[in-house]
Design a protein around this motif. Sequence first.
Motif, PDB file in Angstrom:
ATOM      1  N   PRO A   2       0.816  -1.218   0.000  1.00 16.33           N
ATOM      2  CA  PRO A   2       0.000   0.000   0.000  1.00 16.33           C
ATOM      3  C   PRO A   2       0.848   1.266   0.000  1.00 16.33           C
ATOM      4  CG  PRO A   2      -0.008  -1.016   2.174  1.00 16.33           C
ATOM      5  CD  PRO A   2       0.695  -1.972   1.260  1.00 16.33           C
ATOM      6  N   GLN A   3       0.304   2.323  -0.608  1.00 18.07           N
ATOM      7  CA  GLN A   3       0.977   3.615  -0.654  1.00 18.07           C
ATOM      8  C   GLN A   3      -0.037   4.717  -0.377  1.00 18.07           C
ATOM      9  OE1 GLN A   3       2.822   3.350  -4.644  1.00 18.07           O
ATOM     10  NE2 GLN A   3       4.802   3.398  -3.604  1.00 18.07           N
ATOM     11  N   LEU A   4       0.454   5.831   0.147  1.00 18.83           N
ATOM     12  CA  LEU A   4      -0.368   6.993   0.429  1.00 18.83           C
ATOM     13  C   LEU A   4       0.322   8.220  -0.152  1.00 18.83           C
ATOM     14  CD1 LEU A   4      -2.719   8.441   1.959  1.00 18.83           C
ATOM     15  CD2 LEU A   4      -1.137   8.628   3.910  1.00 18.83           C
ATOM     16  N   GLU A   5      -0.412   9.032  -0.894  1.00 16.53           N
ATOM     17  CA  GLU A   5       0.156  10.272  -1.426  1.00 16.53           C
ATOM     18  C   GLU A   5       0.000  11.384  -0.404  1.00 16.53           C
ATOM     19  OE1 GLU A   5      -0.113  13.352  -5.228  1.00 16.53           O
ATOM     20  OE2 GLU A   5      -1.288  11.495  -5.238  1.00 16.53           O
ATOM     21  N   VAL A   6       1.120  11.986  -0.059  1.00 14.09           N
ATOM     22  CA  VAL A   6       1.136  13.099   0.889  1.00 14.09           C
ATOM     23  C   VAL A   6       1.965  14.223   0.282  1.00 14.09           C
ATOM     24  CG1 VAL A   6       1.719  13.880   3.213  1.00 14.09           C
ATOM     25  CG2 VAL A   6       0.954  11.528   2.861  1.00 14.09           C
ATOM     26  N   ASP A   7       1.334  15.335  -0.036  1.00 15.63           N
ATOM     27  CA  ASP A   7       2.031  16.494  -0.601  1.00 15.63           C
ATOM     28  C   ASP A   7       2.929  16.113  -1.766  1.00 15.63           C
ATOM     29  OD1 ASP A   7       0.820  18.163   1.254  1.00 15.63           O
ATOM     30  OD2 ASP A   7       2.438  17.957   2.704  1.00 15.63           O
ATOM     31  N   GLY A   8       2.394  15.326  -2.679  1.00 16.55           N
ATOM     32  CA  GLY A   8       3.113  14.985  -3.896  1.00 16.55           C
ATOM     33  C   GLY A   8       4.064  13.823  -3.787  1.00 16.55           C
ATOM     34  N   ALA A   9       4.230  13.241  -2.604  1.00 11.74           N
ATOM     35  CA  ALA A   9       5.127  12.089  -2.425  1.00 11.74           C
ATOM     36  C   ALA A   9       4.301  10.848  -2.102  1.00 11.74           C
ATOM     37  CB  ALA A   9       6.121  12.347  -1.302  1.00 11.74           C
ATOM     38  N   LEU A  10       4.667   9.735  -2.728  1.00 11.29           N
ATOM     39  CA  LEU A  10       4.022   8.468  -2.415  1.00 11.29           C
ATOM     40  C   LEU A  10       4.774   7.783  -1.286  1.00 11.29           C
ATOM     41  CD1 LEU A  10       3.094   6.925  -5.895  1.00 11.29           C
ATOM     42  CD2 LEU A  10       1.525   7.701  -4.107  1.00 11.29           C
ATOM     43  N   LEU A  11       4.114   7.603  -0.158  1.00 12.72           N
ATOM     44  CA  LEU A  11       4.712   6.950   1.006  1.00 12.72           C
ATOM     45  C   LEU A  11       4.284   5.487   1.026  1.00 12.72           C
ATOM     46  CD1 LEU A  11       4.100   9.653   3.762  1.00 12.72           C
ATOM     47  CD2 LEU A  11       6.045   9.431   2.194  1.00 12.72           C
ATOM     48  N   THR A  12       5.266   4.598   1.042  1.00  8.40           N
ATOM     49  CA  THR A  12       5.001   3.161   1.088  1.00  8.40           C
ATOM     50  C   THR A  12       4.960   2.707   2.546  1.00  8.40           C
ATOM     51  OG1 THR A  12       6.102   2.848  -1.033  1.00  8.40           O
ATOM     52  CG2 THR A  12       5.849   0.900   0.361  1.00  8.40           C
ATOM     53  N   TYR A  13       3.998   1.857   2.873  1.00  3.35           N
ATOM     54  CA  TYR A  13       3.864   1.420   4.261  1.00  3.35           C
ATOM     55  C   TYR A  13       3.344  -0.008   4.330  1.00  3.35           C
ATOM     56  CZ  TYR A  13      -1.160   2.349   3.687  1.00  3.35           C
ATOM     57  OH  TYR A  13      -2.467   2.335   3.253  1.00  3.35           O
ATOM     58  N   ASP A  14       3.451  -0.596   5.507  1.00  2.30           N
ATOM     59  CA  ASP A  14       2.859  -1.885   5.822  1.00  2.30           C
ATOM     60  C   ASP A  14       1.894  -1.687   6.979  1.00  2.30           C
ATOM     61  OD1 ASP A  14       4.439  -3.444   3.978  1.00  2.30           O
ATOM     62  OD2 ASP A  14       6.122  -3.234   5.364  1.00  2.30           O
ATOM     63  N   ASP A  15       0.776  -2.380   6.911  1.00  2.00           N
ATOM     64  CA  ASP A  15      -0.240  -2.327   7.962  1.00  2.00           C
ATOM     65  C   ASP A  15      -0.710  -3.762   8.178  1.00  2.00           C
ATOM     66  OD1 ASP A  15      -2.312  -1.787   9.682  1.00  2.00           O
ATOM     67  OD2 ASP A  15      -3.542  -0.700   8.221  1.00  2.00           O
ATOM     68  N   GLU A  16      -0.181  -4.398   9.224  1.00  2.00           N
ATOM     69  CA  GLU A  16      -0.427  -5.824   9.424  1.00  2.00           C
ATOM     70  C   GLU A  16      -0.913  -6.096  10.840  1.00  2.00           C
ATOM     71  OE1 GLU A  16       2.686  -8.362   8.067  1.00  2.00           O
ATOM     72  OE2 GLU A  16       3.167  -7.122   6.333  1.00  2.00           O
ATOM     73  N   GLY A  17      -1.408  -7.312  11.025  1.00  2.00           N
ATOM     74  CA  GLY A  17      -1.872  -7.730  12.335  1.00  2.00           C
ATOM     75  C   GLY A  17      -3.358  -7.475  12.540  1.00  2.00           C
ATOM     76  N   PRO A  18      -3.937  -8.078  13.579  1.00  2.15           N
ATOM     77  CA  PRO A  18      -5.379  -7.955  13.829  1.00  2.15           C
ATOM     78  C   PRO A  18      -5.772  -6.553  14.273  1.00  2.15           C
ATOM     79  CG  PRO A  18      -4.311  -9.112  15.637  1.00  2.15           C
ATOM     80  CD  PRO A  18      -3.263  -8.943  14.568  1.00  2.15           C
ATOM     81  N   ARG A  19      -6.871  -6.059  13.725  1.00  4.75           N
ATOM     82  CA  ARG A  19      -7.368  -4.722  14.102  1.00  4.75           C
ATOM     83  C   ARG A  19      -7.902  -4.701  15.523  1.00  4.75           C
ATOM     84  NH1 ARG A  19      -4.863  -4.504  10.222  1.00  4.75           N
ATOM     85  NH2 ARG A  19      -5.208  -3.299   8.320  1.00  4.75           N
ATOM     86  N   ASP A  20      -8.330  -5.853  16.010  1.00  2.73           N
ATOM     87  CA  ASP A  20      -8.886  -5.942  17.356  1.00  2.73           C
ATOM     88  C   ASP A  20      -7.927  -6.650  18.304  1.00  2.73           C
ATOM     89  OD1 ASP A  20      -9.053  -8.405  16.181  1.00  2.73           O
ATOM     90  OD2 ASP A  20     -11.093  -8.840  16.852  1.00  2.73           O
ATOM     91  N   GLY A  23      -3.958  -4.210  22.829  1.00  2.00           N
ATOM     92  CA  GLY A  23      -3.335  -2.904  22.913  1.00  2.00           C
ATOM     93  C   GLY A  23      -3.558  -2.036  21.685  1.00  2.00           C
ATOM     94  N   VAL A  24      -3.095  -0.791  21.786  1.00  2.00           N
ATOM     95  CA  VAL A  24      -3.215   0.146  20.671  1.00  2.00           C
ATOM     96  C   VAL A  24      -2.268  -0.278  19.551  1.00  2.00           C
ATOM     97  CG1 VAL A  24      -3.864   2.079  22.162  1.00  2.00           C
ATOM     98  CG2 VAL A  24      -1.440   1.666  21.649  1.00  2.00           C
ATOM     99  N   PRO A  25      -2.478   0.200  18.327  1.00  2.00           N
ATOM    100  CA  PRO A  25      -1.542  -0.119  17.245  1.00  2.00           C
ATOM    101  C   PRO A  25      -0.118   0.301  17.584  1.00  2.00           C
ATOM    102  CG  PRO A  25      -3.548   0.839  16.360  1.00  2.00           C
ATOM    103  CD  PRO A  25      -3.635   0.975  17.849  1.00  2.00           C
ATOM    104  N   LEU A  26       0.819  -0.438  17.032  1.00  2.00           N
ATOM    105  CA  LEU A  26       2.245  -0.197  17.243  1.00  2.00           C
ATOM    106  C   LEU A  26       2.809   0.376  15.946  1.00  2.00           C
ATOM    107  CD1 LEU A  26       4.654  -0.593  19.155  1.00  2.00           C
ATOM    108  CD2 LEU A  26       4.759  -2.978  18.420  1.00  2.00           C
ATOM    109  N   VAL A  27       3.404   1.559  16.012  1.00  2.00           N
ATOM    110  CA  VAL A  27       3.873   2.268  14.815  1.00  2.00           C
ATOM    111  C   VAL A  27       5.385   2.450  14.894  1.00  2.00           C
ATOM    112  CG1 VAL A  27       3.704   4.393  13.458  1.00  2.00           C
ATOM    113  CG2 VAL A  27       1.663   3.459  14.579  1.00  2.00           C
ATOM    114  N   PHE A  28       6.101   1.987  13.856  1.00  2.72           N
ATOM    115  CA  PHE A  28       7.561   2.031  13.815  1.00  2.72           C
ATOM    116  C   PHE A  28       8.045   3.054  12.784  1.00  2.72           C
ATOM    117  CE2 PHE A  28       6.760  -2.208  15.545  1.00  2.72           C
ATOM    118  CZ  PHE A  28       7.724  -2.303  16.543  1.00  2.72           C
ATOM    119  N   VAL A  29       9.048   3.847  13.188  1.00  5.13           N
ATOM    120  CA  VAL A  29       9.632   4.859  12.308  1.00  5.13           C
ATOM    121  C   VAL A  29      11.144   4.636  12.249  1.00  5.13           C
ATOM    122  CG1 VAL A  29       9.799   7.318  11.784  1.00  5.13           C
ATOM    123  CG2 VAL A  29       7.838   6.464  13.101  1.00  5.13           C
ATOM    124  N   HIS A  30      11.670   4.422  11.052  1.00  2.00           N
ATOM    125  CA  HIS A  30      13.096   4.119  10.880  1.00  2.00           C
ATOM    126  C   HIS A  30      13.954   5.383  10.890  1.00  2.00           C
ATOM    127  CE1 HIS A  30      13.438   5.595   6.733  1.00  2.00           C
ATOM    128  NE2 HIS A  30      12.263   5.023   6.478  1.00  2.00           N
TER     129      HIS A  30
END
Length: 259
Positions: A2-20, A23-30
């Motif tokens: 999946p990708q998201l366009e933000v201000d002209g840039a396509l950001l590639t991401y992964d979104d995995e694991g059960p929604r329910d 705990g809250v979602p875990l977000v990693f930034v390199h």
Amino acid sequence: MPQLEVDGALLTYDDEGPRDGDGVPLVFVHGWTADRHRWDHQLDHFSAGRRVVRLDLRGHGESGGAGSRTIEAAAADVVALLDHLKIERCALVGHSMGGMIAQTIALAHPERVERLALVGSISRMTYSRGRGLLMAASTLVPFKLFVAANIQRAFAPGHPREDIRRHIRASAATPREVVMTCYSAMRAFDVLDRLGEIRVPVLLVHGYHDIQLPVRQMLRMAKAYPDAEVRVIDAGHEIPLEKPAELTAALDRFLTARG
């Protein structure tokens, strides 16, 4: 992918694991010149029981665009992704530059962050006069040599040379404009005097042999945070690559602890 366009840039991401999941979602930034695969070990472990999100920052990995000129701009990209995924609150984990981005989000959007884990990161770039001159001079050498010197010293003594060479090649594949723009953004970063505003539990994981961002700078952060836990690992700056299982275990304990 999946990708998201933000201000002209396509950001590639992964979104995995059960929604329910737990705990809250875990977000990693390199970090600088890296990509979302720094977190492969953590994704494999945590996505079995909870939602896990990671992205390639603008200009890194499989994301397009020029590098963010400020840490605040990079943080805005991450928040845009959280909005897109309808994640109102998360546990945020950042490595190196990613930790600077994570702190910026925690300060600008405290309602979005339940817990904060900073891996090999600091709140203020500080140099001796000699170190500052050396860093300024390093920007004048050929680009590939500049990248190689910085990545080489990011690992603890004794780390396999072929692995280091592989990561040097990967970092050098990052566009020069992205590398240098983000490098300048990190040098300008300073939120040390605002850390008292971050009132959530914080985990500081640092490598004992980190000469990029020495342990003493992290300890200065620890004193400034109202609620900080410190874990020092026998590694250099690249903990997600050098000691992935130890990092995962430290995060697991932190995320399941009562706060």
